[in-house]
Design a protein around this motif. Structure first.
Motif, PDB file in Angstrom:
ATOM      1  N   ASN A 367      83.558  56.714  -1.213  1.00 63.17           N
ATOM      2  CA  ASN A 367      82.826  57.882  -1.815  1.00 63.17           C
ATOM      3  C   ASN A 367      83.491  58.143  -3.186  1.00 63.17           C
ATOM      4  O   ASN A 367      82.716  59.061  -3.789  1.00 63.17           O
ATOM      5  CB  ASN A 367      83.076  59.089  -0.717  1.00 63.17           C
ATOM      6  N   HIS A 368      84.343  57.339  -3.888  1.00 64.06           N
ATOM      7  CA  HIS A 368      84.853  57.868  -5.116  1.00 64.06           C
ATOM      8  C   HIS A 368      84.177  56.763  -6.028  1.00 64.06           C
ATOM      9  O   HIS A 368      84.439  56.583  -7.187  1.00 64.06           O
ATOM     10  CB  HIS A 368      86.236  57.941  -5.353  1.00 64.06           C
ATOM     11  N   MET A 369      83.295  56.053  -5.449  1.00 61.65           N
ATOM     12  CA  MET A 369      82.391  55.051  -6.325  1.00 61.65           C
ATOM     13  C   MET A 369      81.068  55.733  -7.021  1.00 61.65           C
ATOM     14  O   MET A 369      80.472  56.206  -5.919  1.00 61.65           O
ATOM     15  CB  MET A 369      81.823  53.717  -5.650  1.00 61.65           C
ATOM     16  N   PRO A 370      80.642  55.377  -8.020  1.00 61.22           N
ATOM     17  CA  PRO A 370      79.399  55.881  -8.403  1.00 61.22           C
ATOM     18  C   PRO A 370      78.162  54.926  -7.698  1.00 61.22           C
ATOM     19  O   PRO A 370      77.588  54.279  -8.322  1.00 61.22           O
ATOM     20  CB  PRO A 370      79.117  56.041  -9.771  1.00 61.22           C
ATOM     21  N   ALA A 371      78.052  54.918  -6.332  1.00 59.52           N
ATOM     22  CA  ALA A 371      77.429  54.137  -5.523  1.00 59.52           C
ATOM     23  C   ALA A 371      76.832  54.783  -4.298  1.00 59.52           C
ATOM     24  O   ALA A 371      77.574  55.838  -3.842  1.00 59.52           O
ATOM     25  CB  ALA A 371      77.970  52.800  -5.306  1.00 59.52           C
ATOM     26  N   ASP A 372      75.607  54.519  -3.640  1.00 59.74           N
ATOM     27  CA  ASP A 372      75.325  55.323  -2.384  1.00 59.74           C
ATOM     28  C   ASP A 372      74.632  54.237  -1.480  1.00 59.74           C
ATOM     29  O   ASP A 372      74.403  53.021  -1.939  1.00 59.74           O
ATOM     30  CB  ASP A 372      74.515  56.608  -2.672  1.00 59.74           C
ATOM     31  N   GLN A 373      74.030  55.024  -0.432  1.00 59.75           N
ATOM     32  CA  GLN A 373      73.553  53.912   0.593  1.00 59.75           C
ATOM     33  C   GLN A 373      72.544  53.136   0.104  1.00 59.75           C
ATOM     34  O   GLN A 373      71.976  52.173   0.462  1.00 59.75           O
ATOM     35  CB  GLN A 373      73.197  54.948   1.743  1.00 59.75           C
ATOM     36  N   ASN A 374      71.654  53.546  -1.096  1.00 56.97           N
ATOM     37  CA  ASN A 374      70.715  52.860  -1.413  1.00 56.97           C
ATOM     38  C   ASN A 374      71.129  51.748  -1.925  1.00 56.97           C
ATOM     39  O   ASN A 374      70.371  50.577  -1.891  1.00 56.97           O
ATOM     40  CB  ASN A 374      69.770  53.969  -2.698  1.00 56.97           C
ATOM     41  N   ASP A 375      72.153  51.592  -2.895  1.00 61.12           N
ATOM     42  CA  ASP A 375      72.858  50.395  -3.337  1.00 61.12           C
ATOM     43  C   ASP A 375      73.221  49.316  -2.188  1.00 61.12           C
ATOM     44  O   ASP A 375      72.787  48.206  -2.233  1.00 61.12           O
ATOM     45  CB  ASP A 375      74.026  50.557  -4.052  1.00 61.12           C
ATOM     46  N   SER A 376      73.622  50.016  -1.175  1.00 57.47           N
ATOM     47  CA  SER A 376      74.117  49.105  -0.047  1.00 57.47           C
ATOM     48  C   SER A 376      72.698  48.356   0.638  1.00 57.47           C
ATOM     49  O   SER A 376      72.794  47.472   1.080  1.00 57.47           O
ATOM     50  CB  SER A 376      74.729  50.063   1.087  1.00 57.47           C
ATOM     51  N   GLU A 377      71.747  49.219   0.660  1.00 57.46           N
ATOM     52  CA  GLU A 377      70.476  48.677   1.124  1.00 57.46           C
ATOM     53  C   GLU A 377      69.910  47.652   0.391  1.00 57.46           C
ATOM     54  O   GLU A 377      69.410  46.586   1.103  1.00 57.46           O
ATOM     55  CB  GLU A 377      69.402  49.771   1.605  1.00 57.46           C
ATOM     56  N   VAL A 378      69.926  47.875  -0.655  1.00 61.71           N
ATOM     57  CA  VAL A 378      69.341  46.812  -1.707  1.00 61.71           C
ATOM     58  C   VAL A 378      70.221  45.432  -1.513  1.00 61.71           C
ATOM     59  O   VAL A 378      69.739  44.344  -1.432  1.00 61.71           O
ATOM     60  CB  VAL A 378      69.505  47.220  -3.372  1.00 61.71           C
ATOM     61  N   LEU A 379      71.576  45.593  -1.610  1.00 58.61           N
ATOM     62  CA  LEU A 379      72.687  44.302  -1.395  1.00 58.61           C
ATOM     63  C   LEU A 379      72.361  43.750  -0.006  1.00 58.61           C
ATOM     64  O   LEU A 379      72.126  42.550   0.080  1.00 58.61           O
ATOM     65  CB  LEU A 379      73.953  44.880  -1.669  1.00 58.61           C
ATOM     66  N   ALA A 380      72.058  44.538   1.255  1.00 57.32           N
ATOM     67  CA  ALA A 380      71.820  44.106   2.354  1.00 57.32           C
ATOM     68  C   ALA A 380      70.545  43.444   2.510  1.00 57.32           C
ATOM     69  O   ALA A 380      70.542  42.120   2.889  1.00 57.32           O
ATOM     70  CB  ALA A 380      71.825  45.074   3.456  1.00 57.32           C
ATOM     71  N   MET A 381      69.752  43.693   1.936  1.00 58.65           N
ATOM     72  CA  MET A 381      68.304  42.846   1.888  1.00 58.65           C
ATOM     73  C   MET A 381      68.328  41.758   1.026  1.00 58.65           C
ATOM     74  O   MET A 381      67.772  40.687   1.410  1.00 58.65           O
ATOM     75  CB  MET A 381      67.189  43.979   1.152  1.00 58.65           C
TER      76      MET A 381
END
Lengths: 456, 248
Positions: A367-381
């Motif tokens: 949570n202290h990264m400027p990243a969120d679940q949308n970034d995760s979902e892109v990488l997973a795909m």
């Protein structure tokens, strides 16, 4: 060996192979903090140009840490296939890249050749690849390993079910495990990170996983991710599991910060081959993640991609069943944001694959990264396209013990549907028998834990 | 008015779940987000929005600033570390421990020297942890410590603060015990947790293991008043033993 070039008339000169590798690396906050990153985008490209003309031999002769100084370097060098090496030692890294990408170069050819590549060479070639190159090249590599079941069959995406609990509460762990199974997670393994690293908690979770696996007749693997020495102690009591876990790092000194060395891992492997419950020969499960060397000041002024590659060089010595890069757990001082996260995930999975390893990725962020679940979902795909062997299955991606976000049970099912890939075949049959899965999609009973509870 | 964050996740079960009864029972043992249903292979709208609400609160807690009014209302004054922004704060943990000369001068001018206990606050990785916990903590700590006959130094707030500021601040004010109250990395359950890092005579070469730590201080974990009472006891013990951390 030429360590300089010009771009638009301006000269760029580098001091060493190590510096070329560092400056050619895509931007990561950790390399910046360590003072190793290129000072401008153009300097980064200059380093890539120089790197593309270095030969496999140049890089082999200039490891990140000297042979005399480091046990991981010695292991990588001593394990090198001299026949494979002699065929490619005069290739430039640019030529190596093109050969890997060529449609006439098969998975078998690449994996045979890569036995002659040091980890620094593999790091080098990834630095000459764009994100789509990494996906394209990785997708053609077919790497299998066998514990109870076989991971890496064509057209599969597997999942580690990660039912962590802040106090290792057994009923809480069972609840998350059953929910995950009913959503199709858990074919790679049932694997828990214990909240407390003790022999007792390791045995308690081993026993419950073995019981679930046996009573429900699940074709999968079990593991508790405590320290290797804790697992060895637990093994002595007669309790057991399928896989032996350990976090590893890319230098002897960084391994020491994890409280391990190569002999200890060899001993653990032998013990699990003898006393573990695995049917196959691949009994090790390793986790890695860029910058653990830097965080323990044991990186020898090398960039984090190269250090990560050396983890894979160490891992391949042990023919593991699984290697997992926990890509976004280290924090923004090492991998800053979604862009760096996506790049790191693609690099790690490709570099692991090129080492011949069955690679998974914990696609995650804190949570202290400027990243969120949308970034995760892109990488997973992207990684599903890149042939990533497995992903983590966590209840709605929220790990309530490690306090970070990974991928959810739903994400695993989604990735399979999107790519037309399937669970490991025996596990798929098991899912279909319960109605958890049907025609490659979640089935009518997905989420119905009653069907499992009544058999426990 | 509707507030989707009011209902604890442990009571959250999708209506169409076939195992509703069993889930009600097993969810008593875990805060994991199970039994939340599905739309195709994706999440239901309510579960999807709840996840984003919780994660956004955690993220905002890191990236928002503690307001100057909050500091003034607490009766504190403010100094900064070498970091100039939240960006530097999260990418340069090494700068987040450095107090530069001009800021050291402010401390020298405004603080009582040689206290038995120096308490200060830091934003760390959660700004809301300050407004949520600092007032209760400070009051109970000050009363409790003074009641035990220990002198308490002038409290203040450090912006862009890491725990290891204690290595500089302790010797600068010649404090026997330093207690840093700092925002924790937020999770999905709460964004306002604070930790206390307590050290006996901290110094630049000290080890991480020399800190005594109390974590998870918030209304969702150890309540701040309760935590402060516990910290008073710990500080007494540390003062008597003249050591802190694992050797205590």
């Amino acid at each position: 060996m030429i360590l300089k070039t010009k771009l638009y008339g301006k000269s760029y000169q580098f001091d060493s192979v190590k510096q070329v590798l560092s400056k050619a690396s895509e931007l990561k906050s950790g390399d910046t903090m360590a003072g190793l990153a290129a000072e401008s985008k153009l300097e980064r490209i200059a380093a890539k140009v120089v790197l593309s003309d270095l030969t496999v031999n140049d890089i082999t002769e200039n490891p990140s840490v000297a042979y005399e100084k480091d046990a991981v370097t010695r292991l990588i060098m001593d394990d090198l296939d001299s026949e494979a090496f002699s065929k490619i030692k005069n290739w430039s890294i640019g030529e190596l890249r093109e050969w890997i990408l060529d449609e006439n170069t098969t998975s078998e050819m690449i994996l045979k050749t890569s036995k002659g590549l040091t980890s620094e060479n593999i790091s080098a070639v990834s630095k000459l690849m764009g994100n789509m190159d990494l996906v394209y090249a990785g997708a053609k590599l077919k790497i299998k390993a066998t514990c109870n079941t076989t991971i890496g069959g064509s057209n599969t995406i597997a999942c580690r079910l990660q039912p962590n609990h802040p106090t290792d509460n057994i009923d809480g762990v069972i609840a998350s495990t059953l929910e995950g199974l009913s959503f199709g997670s858990g074919d790679a393994l049932l694997g828990l990170n214990p909240a407390v690293d003790t022999v007792d908690s390791t045995i308690a979770i081993w026993n419950i996983f073995q019981e679930i696996k046996e009573k429900l007749e699940i074709p999968t693997q079990t593991c508790v991710l405590s320290h290797v020495t804790t697992q060895m102690e637990a093994l002595k009591t007669g309790a057991t599991a399928d896989l032996c876990f350990q976090s590893i790092a890319g230098t002897e000194k960084a391994c020491a910060a994890f409280g391990i060395n190569i002999e200890m891992l060899e001993e653990a492997q032998a013990a699990f081959l003898e006393h573990g419950t695995a049917k196959g020969k691949n009994v090790m499960y390793f986790e890695t993640g860029q910058a653990s060397e830097l965080s323990s000041s044991a990186h020898y002024e090398s960039d984090q991609v190269t250090m990560e590659c050396r983890c894979y060089g160490l891992a391949r010595h042990f023919n593991p069943f699984l290697v997992n890069t926990v890509v976004g757990f280290m924090g923004p001082e090492y991998i800053y944001d979604g862009k760096q996260l996506i790049r790191a995930g693609l690099e790690d999975v490709f570099n692991g694959h090129l080492h011949g390893l069955p690679m998974g990725c914990d696609v995650c962020y804190t949570n202290h990264m400027p990243a969120d679940q949308n970034d995760s979902e892109v990488l997973a795909m992207l990684l599903a396209q890149a042939g990533c062997h497995y992903f983590m299955g966590v209840p709605q991606a929220d790990d309530i013990m490690l306090m970070y976000q990974s991928t959810g049970f739903h994400d695993i099912a989604t990735l399979r549907e999107l790519t037309g890939k399937r669970p490991i075949p025996e596990f798929q049959k098991w899912l279909e028998n319960y109605g958890f899965m049907q025609n490659g999609k979640l089935g009518p009973e997905a989420g119905n834990i009653d069907l499992l509870l009544e058999k426990l | 008015m509707k507030d989707i964050t009011e209902k604890p996740m442990q009571q959250w079960i999708s209506k169409d779940n076939k195992a509703e009864k069993a889930l009600k029972r097993v969810k008593q043992n875990t805060t994991a987000r199970i039994g939340i249903g599905r739309s195709g292979a994706r999440y239901k709208t309510d579960a999807f929005l709840r996840f984003w609400a919780d994660q956004s609160a955690a993220s905002d807690a890191v990236f928002t600033e503690v307001t100057p009014e909050t500091i003034v209302n607490l009766g504190l004054f403010e100094i900064k570390t070498k970091c100039r922004s939240k960006f530097e704060m999260i990418t340069r943990p090494d700068w987040g421990r450095i107090i530069e000369k001009d800021q050291q001068q402010i401390l020298k001018e405004k603080c009582v020297k040689d206290p038995d206990v120096q308490i200060y606050f830091g934003d760390g990785l959660s700004s809301p942890s300050i407004s949520a916990n600092a007032e209760d903590m400070l009051q109970v700590l000050k009363l409790g410590l003074e009641h035990e006959g220990l002198s308490v130094g002038t409290p203040f707030f450090v912006r862009y603060c890491r725990v290891n500021t204690a290595r500089t601040i302790g010797p600068l004010l010649n404090a026997k015990v330093v207690c840093v109250l700092i925002g924790e990395r937020p999770g999905m359950q709460t964004d306002e947790s604070m930790s206390a890092y307590i050290a006996y005579k901290p110094h630049p070469q000290m080890l991480e293991s020399e800190y005594t730590v109390v974590s998870n201080i918030s209304r969702h974990g150890i309540a701040p008043v309760e935590a402060a009472a516990h910290i008073v006891e710990l500080i007494l013990k540390i003062s008597k033993a003249k050591k802190s951390g694992i050797s205590l």
